[in-house]
Scaffold this active site. Sequence first.
Site, short mmCIF file in Angstrom:
data_model
loop_
_atom_site.label_atom_id
_atom_site.label_comp_id
_atom_site.label_asym_id
_atom_site.label_seq_id
_atom_site.Cartn_x
_atom_site.Cartn_y
_atom_site.Cartn_z
N SER A 36 0.83 -1.21 0.00
CA SER A 36 0.00 0.00 0.00
C SER A 36 0.86 1.25 0.00
O SER A 36 0.53 2.26 -0.65
CB SER A 36 -0.93 0.00 1.21
OG SER A 36 -1.84 -1.08 1.14
N GLY A 108 -1.64 -9.72 0.99
CA GLY A 108 -0.46 -10.54 1.10
C GLY A 108 -0.57 -11.67 2.09
O GLY A 108 0.10 -12.68 1.96
N ASN A 160 12.06 -4.01 -0.99
CA ASN A 160 11.62 -2.77 -0.35
C ASN A 160 12.30 -2.57 1.01
O ASN A 160 12.94 -3.47 1.54
CB ASN A 160 10.09 -2.81 -0.18
CG ASN A 160 9.52 -1.47 0.22
OD1 ASN A 160 10.12 -0.42 -0.04
ND2 ASN A 160 8.36 -1.49 0.87
N LYS A 161 12.13 -1.35 1.52
CA LYS A 161 12.65 -0.95 2.84
C LYS A 161 14.17 -1.03 2.89
O LYS A 161 14.76 -1.43 3.90
CB LYS A 161 12.02 -1.79 3.94
CG LYS A 161 10.49 -1.71 3.99
CD LYS A 161 9.91 -2.44 5.17
CE LYS A 161 8.38 -2.38 5.14
NZ LYS A 161 7.76 -3.06 6.29
N SER A 475 -22.25 -52.24 -15.48
CA SER A 475 -21.98 -53.64 -15.79
C SER A 475 -22.49 -54.49 -14.62
O SER A 475 -22.20 -54.20 -13.47
CB SER A 475 -20.47 -53.84 -15.96
OG SER A 475 -20.17 -55.20 -16.18
N GLY A 476 -23.28 -55.50 -14.94
CA GLY A 476 -23.84 -56.34 -13.90
C GLY A 476 -25.21 -55.90 -13.43
O GLY A 476 -25.81 -56.53 -12.54
N GLY A 478 -27.88 -56.04 -15.18
CA GLY A 478 -28.90 -56.92 -15.75
C GLY A 478 -29.36 -56.52 -17.13
O GLY A 478 -30.37 -57.05 -17.62
N SER A 547 -23.05 -47.20 -21.84
CA SER A 547 -23.16 -45.79 -22.28
C SER A 547 -23.14 -44.85 -21.07
O SER A 547 -24.15 -44.25 -20.74
CB SER A 547 -24.40 -45.57 -23.13
OG SER A 547 -25.57 -46.06 -22.52
#
Length: 655
Positions: A36, A108, A160-161, A475-476, A478, A547
């Site tokens: 800032s 931050g 910075n600083k 699958s299974g 029926g 499917s």
Amino acid sequence: MKATEKKIAPELLHESDQSRQQLKLVIVGHVDHGKSTLVGRLLHDTHSLPDGKMEAIQASCKKRGMPFEWSFLMDALQTERDQGITIDTTQIWLRTAQRDVVIIDAPGHKEFLKNMITGASQADAALVLIDAKEGIREQSKRHGYLLHLLGVRQIAVLVNKMDMVDYAENTFRAIEKEYREYLKTVGVEPTCFIPISAREGDCIAEHSAKMKWYKGESVTRMLDLFKVAEPEDHQPLRFPIQDVYKFDERRILAGRIESGTLKVGDTLLFSPTNTKVKVASIEAWPMPGKPITQVSAGQSVGITLTDQIFVERGHIASHVESAPVITNVFRARIFWLGHKPLEVEKRYKIKLATSEIMAEVRSIEHVIDSDTLAQVKATSVTRGNVAEVTFRARGLVSVDDFNTNPKLGRFVILQDYDVAGGGIISLEGIFDQRASASPEVKSKNIFDVDFGVTPQQRAVMNGHLGGILWFTGLSGSGKSTIAKLLQKRLFDKGYHVYGLDGDNIRKGLNRDLGFSPEDRSENIRRVGEVAALFAQAGTIVISSFISPYREDRRKVRAMAPDYFHNVYIKASIEACEKRDTKGLYKQAREGKIPEFTGVSAPYEEPENPDLVIDTEHESIEDCVEKLLKYVEHHLVDPVKNITMDGVSDYVGTGI
């Protein structure tokens, strides 16, 4: 306080000069490293503040008995001044010598990292702040990797600083060496390192006499040297539909053009429906009624079409020759910020352009720890980590590879109605389902042939309508057993019936196909075409295929909508696995059968089937009887009302 985006007060905004380039810049850094303060100083040193603003802030500080801080020039929230931290993502404008700069100041500290995703997602370049006294922190590393993840390639690191370390060159060089080495490990090449003191103004607009050893650019000069992204109107057209309105008997498709240009008369391709239509008119704001023939990226517009087609929010309009990929599977690099871990097989809401879709985490390829950068195998991603993930969406989505077009190449993940992460899409190795959605006919000079036998005549002759009983289920469950019994019962009644089964069809017609997602889709497409031909010939077709994908079943319905009946053979995975007469589930659990539906590949249950046959709780005999009654009601009884002038059509709706 809820962390949301805010914009600075109107008096701090500057109108953008259309003749000047515009740079979108994000500023990130560990809490208290001076973001800032830097922005406040930039506003002052580039003379971007309105007259009297500096004096007003100074007077306010004096009245409140507190020392003046440069950050007060941009910290608009009272709570931020009291707490001394930046909570929200703030957008402000400033003007350098050569361009307008939109600065996005992102929080931050760790708690507000998700706002950084919002800020950085639109940035051309970034400034990363590191405190010279504190050195590189955990968040500094996270920010570097996150910027790379979000596709920001121009990064200037500001140490910075420097005034707090007596402007020592060795301190700056040590930080530069360490951070440069870290960024290299994550594939980031920083544009430059600049030693600064935001509070004292050193190297902000001009070089500092206190750091004569530094020969590089100042911050404001660097802002003029960053490359601005290619103009978005030069990219392929991407027009996400936001809403559809009815106005003056017209249907207006409204949205914002994210990239490319659009003109009256253009032929548009709408994804994922894969329909083409021309633009009849362009309705743009804020000047309704004024004829407009062309619009480009960044404009919010409405358009009307020459033909009325189905379009809804989330659909993407593009030009035919440069369309996005449509798929229900895509890979992504994500940064996870949710309080709960992201887990395999869990579903999450994804926001991509104007669409919101549910997607399942199909697999986590690996997790990258942002501290150590080690790649580890995992079934979940915890807060603060990066991962390579594959998603499977419910239905088709329109996407681009991030490196090709970022507008449709990035997304946000929601968890419990809150932003929990973000990611960028990679389409490497992904199957584009547009080809199977509506493949072009390659043969030329072909024509429809009328053999002179109508559906009505076939129905009267056969005593029933043609139809497709599309059995879908695990699958299974029926499917094959019921299909065999039903076929025999219908045949005994004298009906024209034929069964198509997954096993026998793969021995001939589809012998060249495997079980990858693309092969599954092509398998169902071919079967659908065959079933449609049989049904049009007046036959009752019993199609028995897993499917697993709704989109594939929708495509088959579209091939023969008047004949299609979606029958869900329902049984839980537990019940199917107990039956397992072929031992397939056992092999799949042992990893011997890849992409096995229900184990290592998903099954998408029909949302609105025409008929549900529950084999887990009903006997086989009862299931067959239920199907017989359905056939007689929908395919036999209507023949009693047929005249040679028309046929009572039955059109199902369930997928």
